[in-house]
Motif scaffolding. Structure first.
Motif, short mmCIF file in Angstrom:
data_model
loop_
_atom_site.label_atom_id
_atom_site.label_comp_id
_atom_site.label_asym_id
_atom_site.label_seq_id
_atom_site.Cartn_x
_atom_site.Cartn_y
_atom_site.Cartn_z
N ILE A 134 7.56 -26.75 12.09
CA ILE A 134 8.90 -27.33 12.27
C ILE A 134 9.69 -26.41 13.20
O ILE A 134 9.89 -25.24 12.88
N ALA A 135 10.10 -26.96 14.35
CA ALA A 135 10.79 -26.12 15.36
C ALA A 135 12.29 -26.17 15.17
O ALA A 135 12.96 -27.06 15.67
N CYS A 136 12.84 -25.19 14.40
CA CYS A 136 14.30 -25.07 14.28
C CYS A 136 14.85 -24.50 15.59
O CYS A 136 16.01 -24.71 15.93
N ASP A 137 14.03 -23.72 16.31
CA ASP A 137 14.46 -23.08 17.56
C ASP A 137 13.30 -23.15 18.55
O ASP A 137 12.24 -22.56 18.31
N GLY A 138 13.50 -23.88 19.65
CA GLY A 138 12.44 -24.06 20.64
C GLY A 138 12.01 -22.77 21.31
O GLY A 138 10.94 -22.73 21.95
N GLU A 139 12.81 -21.70 21.19
CA GLU A 139 12.46 -20.42 21.84
C GLU A 139 11.45 -19.60 21.03
O GLU A 139 10.87 -18.67 21.56
#
Lengths: 195, 195
Positions: A134-139
């Protein structure tokens, strides 16, 4: 010493083993034992996040740790009506950019859910290659999640997880895992858990 | 949009009024209402801290906001035996370096205690000149503290305070005060307070 300075890393500290030993000592001095888990985990997230960003192996550049915090079982939160463990993890104290507020406790629903379900630390070299991430932050490029296991009279309970993200691939290694598992042990035994 | 991106500030936003209006909108979308206060305040501290550090009037340089978070009445914390309000504030969720874990609710014991006791926002241009200031971080030069006031059937209660520190003298002004007071109003009405 002002509390904020507990996250500074003296230049004499060069190895990861020394780093984690130092952070563990600072954490023991910073938190209250026994203390409430909200205050203790708020300072723990801040200390670990800021210490890592002050340490040469991570720093605040392109290899920086960009998130450090906790997801905890919904049953422990104030104001919650749930009395059963093991359905949902809610967002706890953290440092870093905003994050998902809840995670379902089901294997295959991301790194936090898997560490919770499997009751073991999960070290992910590349989050985009992790099934169900689950990508809460794409970085974020890599991640480590350590389960918080409380041994009570009726057996052991997973209270939640400590989660760290890094901007670099393969940001965390086994030395970080050993250090973080000791940090989590200290937190589990220092807080009053309302279970 | 990943949750982390809610703290980015589009370049079209130039004034403080537009900034605070934008942050308010992002906060409404980010938190749960009604939601537990630990998760909601964790994301709120992160959003406001990181948005301020992305905004030109503050940024992440020598005028940066260096702490943003909450101190709340001890009676609301899980695992606490206290059932009376108004004696101690405990550290709640925040972003920034480690901080003092508790503050006594007595006028004259620092900016947070005074904002709590006087039930009004206190804007401090120079913390070193403030009587009774408690220095959790020696780098802090100015501060703003907004009380969180809950209007219940039996009258109003101060739940705690939202506290922000800045590395520059006079870091906050009346526009920030108006923006933060609206943020605090949104948080007070969105969280389940176990009182």
């Amino acid at each position: 010493m002002p509390h904020a300075d507990s996250s500074l890393i003296p230049s004499i500290i060069q190895t990861k083993e020394d780093f984690w030993s130092h952070v563990h000592q600072q954490l023991e001095a910073l938190i209250e034992s026994p203390g409430n888990w909200v205050s203790n985990l708020s300072n723990a997230a801040s200390l670990v996040y800021n210490a890592l960003r002050s340490f040469k192996s991570f720093g605040d550049g392109e290899r920086a740790v960009n998130w450090c915090g906790f997801y905890l079982d919904a049953a422990m939160f104030p104001g919650q009506s749930s009395t059963t463990f093991g359905r949902i993890l809610h967002l706890g104290p953290f440092n870093g950019r905003p994050a998902c507020q809840l995670i379902r406790c089901e294997a295959g629903k991301g790194v936090c859910a898997d560490a919770w379900a499997q009751r073991r630390t999960i070290l992910v070299e590349e989050v985009d290659a992790y099934p169900g991430h689950i990508a809460c932050d794409g970085e974020t490029k890599s991640e480590i999640v350590v389960p918080m296991i409380w041994d009570g009279e009726g057996g052991s309970t997973v209270l939640g997880v400590m989660d760290l993200d890094c901007l670099a691939l393969g940001g965390f290694d086994e030395a970080d895992q050993r250090g973080l598992e000791k940090i989590v042990q200290l937190l589990v035994k220092s807080c009053l858990w309302n279970i």
